[in-house]
Design a protein around this motif. Structure first.
Motif, PDB file in Angstrom:
ATOM      1  N   ALA A 141       0.815  -1.213   0.000  1.00  0.00           N
ATOM      2  CA  ALA A 141       0.000   0.000   0.000  1.00  0.00           C
ATOM      3  C   ALA A 141       0.852   1.267   0.000  1.00  0.00           C
ATOM      4  CB  ALA A 141      -0.928  -0.003   1.220  1.00  0.00           C
ATOM      5  N   ARG A 151      -1.971   5.316  -5.226  1.00  0.00           N
ATOM      6  CA  ARG A 151      -2.067   3.903  -5.615  1.00  0.00           C
ATOM      7  C   ARG A 151      -3.537   3.495  -5.639  1.00  0.00           C
ATOM      8  NH1 ARG A 151       3.096   0.759  -2.907  1.00  0.00           N
ATOM      9  NH2 ARG A 151       4.601   2.409  -3.342  1.00  0.00           N
ATOM     10  N   ALA A 152      -3.924   2.775  -6.683  1.00  0.00           N
ATOM     11  CA  ALA A 152      -5.335   2.368  -6.805  1.00  0.00           C
ATOM     12  C   ALA A 152      -5.586   1.158  -5.915  1.00  0.00           C
ATOM     13  CB  ALA A 152      -5.662   2.055  -8.258  1.00  0.00           C
ATOM     14  N   VAL A 153      -5.422   1.381  -4.617  1.00  0.00           N
ATOM     15  CA  VAL A 153      -5.485   0.267  -3.685  1.00  0.00           C
ATOM     16  C   VAL A 153      -6.625   0.503  -2.691  1.00  0.00           C
ATOM     17  CG1 VAL A 153      -3.896   1.294  -2.022  1.00  0.00           C
ATOM     18  CG2 VAL A 153      -4.039  -1.171  -2.197  1.00  0.00           C
ATOM     19  N   GLY A 154      -7.273  -0.557  -2.295  1.00  0.00           N
ATOM     20  CA  GLY A 154      -8.228  -0.462  -1.196  1.00  0.00           C
ATOM     21  C   GLY A 154      -7.622  -1.210  -0.028  1.00  0.00           C
ATOM     22  N   TYR A 155      -7.666  -0.624   1.167  1.00  0.00           N
ATOM     23  CA  TYR A 155      -7.012  -1.261   2.310  1.00  0.00           C
ATOM     24  C   TYR A 155      -8.022  -1.398   3.444  1.00  0.00           C
ATOM     25  CZ  TYR A 155      -2.852  -2.460   5.080  1.00  0.00           C
ATOM     26  OH  TYR A 155      -1.906  -3.118   5.819  1.00  0.00           O
ATOM     27  N   GLY A 181     -13.462   8.355   0.406  1.00  0.00           N
ATOM     28  CA  GLY A 181     -12.547   7.825  -0.604  1.00  0.00           C
ATOM     29  C   GLY A 181     -13.123   7.942  -2.000  1.00  0.00           C
ATOM     30  N   SER A 218     -11.365   9.535  -5.320  1.00  0.00           N
ATOM     31  CA  SER A 218     -10.889   8.636  -6.377  1.00  0.00           C
ATOM     32  C   SER A 218     -11.587   8.907  -7.695  1.00  0.00           C
ATOM     33  CB  SER A 218     -11.096   7.175  -5.958  1.00  0.00           C
ATOM     34  OG  SER A 218     -12.454   6.925  -5.709  1.00  0.00           O
ATOM     35  N   ARG A 263     -16.238   0.849   2.122  1.00  0.00           N
ATOM     36  CA  ARG A 263     -15.548   2.112   1.857  1.00  0.00           C
ATOM     37  C   ARG A 263     -14.364   1.900   0.914  1.00  0.00           C
ATOM     38  NH1 ARG A 263     -12.925   5.163   6.964  1.00  0.00           N
ATOM     39  NH2 ARG A 263     -11.597   3.322   6.917  1.00  0.00           N
ATOM     40  N   ALA A 264     -13.636   0.806   1.128  1.00  0.00           N
ATOM     41  CA  ALA A 264     -12.500   0.514   0.257  1.00  0.00           C
ATOM     42  C   ALA A 264     -12.979   0.097  -1.136  1.00  0.00           C
ATOM     43  CB  ALA A 264     -11.639  -0.587   0.872  1.00  0.00           C
ATOM     44  N   MET A 320     -14.258   2.731  -4.016  1.00  0.00           N
ATOM     45  CA  MET A 320     -13.293   3.489  -4.818  1.00  0.00           C
ATOM     46  C   MET A 320     -12.892   2.765  -6.094  1.00  0.00           C
ATOM     47  SD  MET A 320     -10.626   4.993  -2.079  1.00  0.00           S
ATOM     48  CE  MET A 320     -10.006   3.365  -1.733  1.00  0.00           C
ATOM     49  N   PRO A 346     -10.922   0.020  -6.461  1.00  0.00           N
ATOM     50  CA  PRO A 346      -9.473  -0.156  -6.469  1.00  0.00           C
ATOM     51  C   PRO A 346      -9.056  -1.234  -7.473  1.00  0.00           C
ATOM     52  CG  PRO A 346     -10.422  -1.247  -4.564  1.00  0.00           C
ATOM     53  CD  PRO A 346     -11.550  -0.526  -5.243  1.00  0.00           C
TER      54      PRO A 346
END
Lengths: 226, 355
Positions: B46, B75-79, B99, B103, B144-145, B148, B150
């Motif tokens: 991440a 970064r197109a990441v969901g965490y 987010g 995004s 929520r992640a 976006m 991701p």
């Protein structure tokens, strides 16, 4: 009834406290944020410097400020070189003195509030695409809101009650640098207890109202924070 | 698309050194004991651990190598963190939109709607995080992640902080994500059950290194890893429902191991299922039993065997294209002279449906 000089002193005191608090928040916030986050091994030196006004007698602090701000001092001579006036015995000089004097009362609550926020919410915001500046204003500041309130009130109240530093660098010029605390002192010296009563009572009432408002607000903040 | 990475990190008491190529779809589980570096690996991916040296490419885009470091917010990441980590000063909806707005602006709500639907949180939108249970908070954090969109979803033991009941409340939602989204997910866990239910690909980590990596079924059946040495060892078999007999409720599943029969409740023909076979429910016989009550008897070959504790032997059986673990007593293994390469008949007493 308070005389016109007394009302002016009150007005100057409020202005001084308001301007100083504003400057303290602007200067103190980045400083507190940095102190709360830095891993720098000499951080303690900066922390000690910020805390110095807590232990130093105000007259000592005022004495050094007088030297620095006067025409022979580094800041005063710089001002003169730039075509300005030395800052001793001016309102601007009082503001500088108040900012230095009240710095720990603003920086410490903010630093504690930022430390309490911790790194995790900032990391969460980062993974939700918030840039560092964005996450500071949308996450760190709202989460530290009670700290800001405490910092503003302590900064304001502490400046309001200032005596020694003001006396050293502001002198006691009615209508220009005379603040309430010094006016009260003058009235008592002159045995004019009526005027002293008016001024003291006014300041007492104002401080009480302000603190009550803050504690009422703060309770709401705590409810939100739970 | 695929995910390629290689990283080194040295923190004195802990070092991490690994390189991986993970599939660009489905769930890759990272499994290992606590302190083995699973979470650190996710944080590196991440962009939250700047001191890690190496490279990471996700779907052809470089997020980190010698020359560049894409900061976490780009970064197109969901965490999804281990503890829910919702913003306490925002409502559930405010959390979801935080987010999303950053995004893709305010335009497209379709992914938000889909996330709300997938995690079943529509009735929670107006609440504040502190009014939710731990399980609900974690569902919101996952939504929520996801909202976006991701390119990669990282989940760091999202169930570890929850009690057993909450865990089983969320697992079905995670299985649903797995079924309905093509999004690649990396799921860190130290729970066998979660891994068995969710993972397609499995990475076993120990002490900052990759110990084994491969498809879930292959890695689960490796006898040299501690993962097969646990008493609850099981094999996971995937298949498709072929037939349902309403007379006695027996379902026939076409699996890699051949047809399997089990009482699993009524299932639709053609439905993909994931089955679990406990090693202790599998026994072997040298000749095909004639009149056994056991529904599944299949020809098998012993590929490997390892002693387990004082009294047992774990066998790895090749059944069709699948692998089954069988746990038998050491005495049986001796009396039947079980050894690698021997042709036997595997009897599967019980098959359970995962998820």
């Amino acid at each position: 009834m308070p005389g016109s000089d007394d009302l002016t002193a009150l007005w100057i005191t409020l202005q001084l406290a308001a301007v100083s608090t504003l400057i303290l928040l602007v200067v103190g916030t980045p400083l507190a944020w940095w102190l709360a986050r830095t891993q720098w091994r000499f951080r303690f030196v900066v922390e000690a410097m910020v805390a110095l006004p807590l232990v130093l007698p105000p007259t000592v602090l005022g004495f050094y400020l007088l030297i620095a701000l006067g025409p022979e001092g580094p800041i005063g001579s710089l001002m003169e070189a730039l075509g300005g006036q030395p800052l001793a015995f001016t309102f601007s000089g009082l503001v500088i003195g108040s900012v230095v004097y009240s710095l720990p009362f603003v920086v410490q609550p903010l630093q504690n509030a930022f430390s309490a926020v911790g790194r995790r919410p900032m990391e969460v915001a980062a993974t939700l695409r918030a840039s560092p500046m964005d996450r500071f204003f949308t996450v760190a500041v709202p989460l530290a809101a009670p700290g800001f309130l405490t910092a503003a009130v302590l900064g304001f109240a502490h400046t309001l009650g200032e005596f020694g530093v003001v006396l050293m660098i502001g002198g006691n010029i009615p209508g220009s640098t005379q603040v309430v605390s010094i006016a009260v002192y003058d009235h008592v010296e002159a045995l004019d207890y009526t005027s002293a009563h008016w001024l003291s009572g006014g300041l007492l009432l104002m401080s009480m109202l302000m603190l009550m408002a803050v504690y009422a607000l703060n309770r709401r903040f705590l409810v939100v924070r739970l | 698309m695929s995910i390629e990475l290689a990283f080194r990190l040295d923190r004195g008491d802990f070092s991490l050194d690994l390189s991986l190529a993970l599939p660009g779809a489905g769930v890759s589980a990272v499994f290992g004991p606590s302190g083995c570096g699973k979470t650190t690996l996710l944080r590196i991916m991440a962009g939250l651990e700047r001191s890690a040296v190496g490279h990471l490419r996700v779907g052809g885009r470089t997020w980190q190598d010698v020359n560049q470091f894409v900061p976490p917010h780009r970064r197109a990441v969901g965490y999804v963190f281990q503890e829910p980590s919702l913003f306490p000063h925002r409502s559930v909806e405010g959390n979801l939109r935080y987010g999303l707005r950053r995004s893709q602006g305010n335009g497209d709500n379709s992914r938000l709607e889909q996330s709300i639907e997938l995690l079943g949180i529509r009735h929670l939108l107006a609440r504040r995080p502190h009014q939710l249970s731990g399980g609900e908070q974690q569902r919101v954090a996952i939504a929520r992640a996801l909202a976006m969109e991701p390119a990669l979803l990282l989940l760091d033991e999202p169930l570890a902080g929850l009690d057993e009941a909450r865990r089983h409340e969320i697992l079905p939602y995670l299985e649903r994500l797995h079924r309905e989204l093509v999004l690649p997910m990396i799921y860190v866990s130290h729970s066998r059950e979660e891994v068995a239910r969710l993972a397609d690909h499995l990475v076993v980590m120990d002490n900052g290194r990759v110990q084994a990596e491969g498809s879930l079924t292959d890695v689960f059946a490796r006898l040299d890893l501690a993962i097969a040495g646990q008493p609850g060892a099981e094999t996971v078999i995937e298949g498709v429902v072929d037939d349902y007999d309403p007379r006695d409720g027996v379902v026939r599943v076409n699996s890699d191991a051949g047809p399997l029969h089990a009482v699993l409740g009524q299932l639709e023909t053609g439905q993909p299922v994931r089955l679990q076979v406990q090693a202790r429910d599998v026994s072997v016989a040298l000749t095909a039993p004639q009149d056994s009550s056991i529904l599944n008897v299949m020809p098998a070959r012993i590929e490997d065997l390892a002693e387990q504790g004082a009294g047992h032997v774990m066998l790895r059986l090749r059944v069709g294209d699948a692998v089954l673990l069988a746990r038998v007593s050491r005495r049986s293994a001796r009396e039947l002279s079980l050894q690698s390469g021997l042709e036997v008949h595997a009897q599967v007493k019980s098959v359970a449906l995962l998820g």
